[in-house]
Motif scaffolding. Structure first.
Motif, PDB file in Angstrom:
ATOM      1  N   ARG A 286       0.832  -1.210   0.000  1.00  9.90           N
ATOM      2  CA  ARG A 286       0.000   0.000   0.000  1.00  9.90           C
ATOM      3  C   ARG A 286       0.866   1.259   0.000  1.00  9.90           C
ATOM      4  O   ARG A 286       0.475   2.299  -0.525  1.00  9.90           O
ATOM      5  N   VAL A 313     -10.441  -4.167  -1.633  1.00 13.03           N
ATOM      6  CA  VAL A 313      -9.750  -3.252  -2.534  1.00 13.03           C
ATOM      7  C   VAL A 313     -10.657  -2.083  -2.868  1.00 13.03           C
ATOM      8  O   VAL A 313     -11.892  -2.179  -2.791  1.00 13.03           O
ATOM      9  N   LEU A 320      -5.705  -1.403  -0.830  1.00 17.40           N
ATOM     10  CA  LEU A 320      -6.040  -2.762  -0.430  1.00 17.40           C
ATOM     11  C   LEU A 320      -5.808  -2.935   1.064  1.00 17.40           C
ATOM     12  O   LEU A 320      -4.932  -2.298   1.655  1.00 17.40           O
ATOM     13  N   ALA A 343      -5.093  -9.636  -6.027  1.00 11.76           N
ATOM     14  CA  ALA A 343      -4.933  -8.266  -5.535  1.00 11.76           C
ATOM     15  C   ALA A 343      -3.476  -7.951  -5.230  1.00 11.76           C
ATOM     16  O   ALA A 343      -2.960  -6.884  -5.591  1.00 11.76           O
TER      17      ALA A 343
END
Length: 387
Positions: A286, A313, A320, A343
């Motif tokens: 992230r 997400v 996420l 993801a």
């Protein structure tokens, strides 16, 4: 291990179908076996909502023979516009899988990149070189290696017996011709390495010419060049030489993987530039902090051991979290659940991170996943540790 040469070929914001399947056809019933495998994958894609048009294009491609011998796999990616990738895999997957998602199945691409060594074979003599760019997996289905020849243009090539000044002048001209031809070959290798970014350069041929070319190479090409004896221009296929090239490619593959794993273990031991466990990896992704994901063979799949784990997400790949409420704070859009493997792979590709696959128990990975970091989270962003 970075694999931009694969991801750069694919759109990241379009709906794509990624198929990984056993494409082996070595038995009399090989065609029927492939057709049966595809039928299962088609049913999976139908459940995921694939369009009839995309499914039809995929089916036509999947049922085409690869013309490769022995057990092998196949990675096919399709968009609404048609087939965008079709590559051989060194080994059949443990389990066939088809995934419909926005952007590719990045872990499937990482598996292909882990198998593949893109190497440049330069067969040299004192007049020039034949150069071929290969994928060790045989590359794209139906594709051909890139080939070219370089001729130096300096043709005083043979020394003569005798003595005196005339003899020495001719010897000097011969040596000069060899050097100029080697410089021409080295210049072309430097250009191709800069443009094509192979993982490895394998050089073979006349020993004197090999030494001269290696001496004339620029730093980038020289650092990835390996001499393998036994090759010669216009000498046809040599089985023992091919075996030595295969050994060099496999040694490079193992070294590439072990280098990343050893670095990860060192940094994890220091408690600094590496983390493990899905929560800590998601936090690093992230923040665009991940240089290299390190994942177990099971996490790489197919089918990934993280496929049943859901993460939340937002609208952007780096939005996420394991927690829905956190996405509501990070994103202006709605939070939605997504397979963890998809993801995390998308987020890694978004920040140009590499992915290394670990086999066996070479390293202890919590949840089968870890990450090498670009910067130490205990220090301000951008501070470099020179110690």
């Amino acid at each position: 291990m970075h694999f931009q040469w694969l991801t750069a070929q694919l759109p990241t914001d379009e709906m794509l179908a990624t198929v990984v399947m056993d494409a082996s056809r070595d038995t009399e019933s090989g065609d029927r076996a492939v057709a049966a495998r595809w039928s299962e994958l088609r049913r999976s894609l139908d459940r995921q909502g694939i369009t009839r048009e995309m499914a039809a294009v995929l089916e036509e491609q999947a049922l085409k023979p690869t013309r490769a011998s022995g057990p092998h796999g196949r990675l096919i990616v399709a968009s609404a516009e048609g087939i965008v990738m079709d590559r051989l895999l060194l080994f059949p997957p443990r389990k066939d899988e088809a995934v419909l998602s926005v952007g590719p199945d990045v872990f499937a691409l990482a598996r292909e990149a882990d198998d593949t060594v893109r190497y440049l074979l330069a067969v040299v003599d004192r007049t020039g070189s034949d150069i071929t760019l290969y994928d060790s997996t045989s590359g794209a289905v139906g594709g051909q290696p890139h080939r070219e020849s370089v001729e130096g243009g300096h043709d005083v090539l043979n020394k003569i017996r005798g003595g005196g000044l005339s003899h020495k002048r001719i010897e000097s001209r011969v040596e000069d011709s060899w050097e100029r031809n080697a410089e021409a070959v080295a210049g072309e290798l430097d250009r191709i390495v800069g443009e094509r970014r192979p993982d490895l350069v394998v050089i073979t041929g006349d020993l004197r010419a090999v030494a001269l070319v290696q001496g004339a190479l620029g730093a980038q090409a020289k650092d990835i060049t390996e001499h393998v004896s036994g090759g010669a221009r216009n000498n046809g296929v040599n089985g023992s030489f091919e075996a030595r090239v295969d050994d060099a490619v496999e040694a490079f593959r193992v070294k590439r993987r072990s280098t990343a794993v050893e670095r990860f273990q060192q940094e994890l031991g220091r408690g600094a530039m590496a983390v493990t466990g899905i929560d800590r990896v998601i936090d690093a992704l992230r923040k665009s902090q991940v240089e290299e994901l390190v994942i177990s063979d099971a996490v790489a799949g197919p089918v990934s051991s993280l496929a049943e784990t859901k993460v939340w997400v937002g609208d952007k790949p780096l939005e996420l979290s394991m927690h829905r409420d956190e996405i509501r704070k990070l994103s202006s859009g709605d939070a939605r659940a997504r397979r963890a493997d998809l993801a995390l792979g998308t987020a890694a590709a978004q920040q140009d991170a590499g992915i290394t696959i670990v086999y066996g128990d070479a390293v202890d990975l919590t949840d089968g996943i870890g990450a090498l970091l670009r910067w130490d989270p205990a220090k301000p962003s951008g501070v470099v540790d020179n110690g």
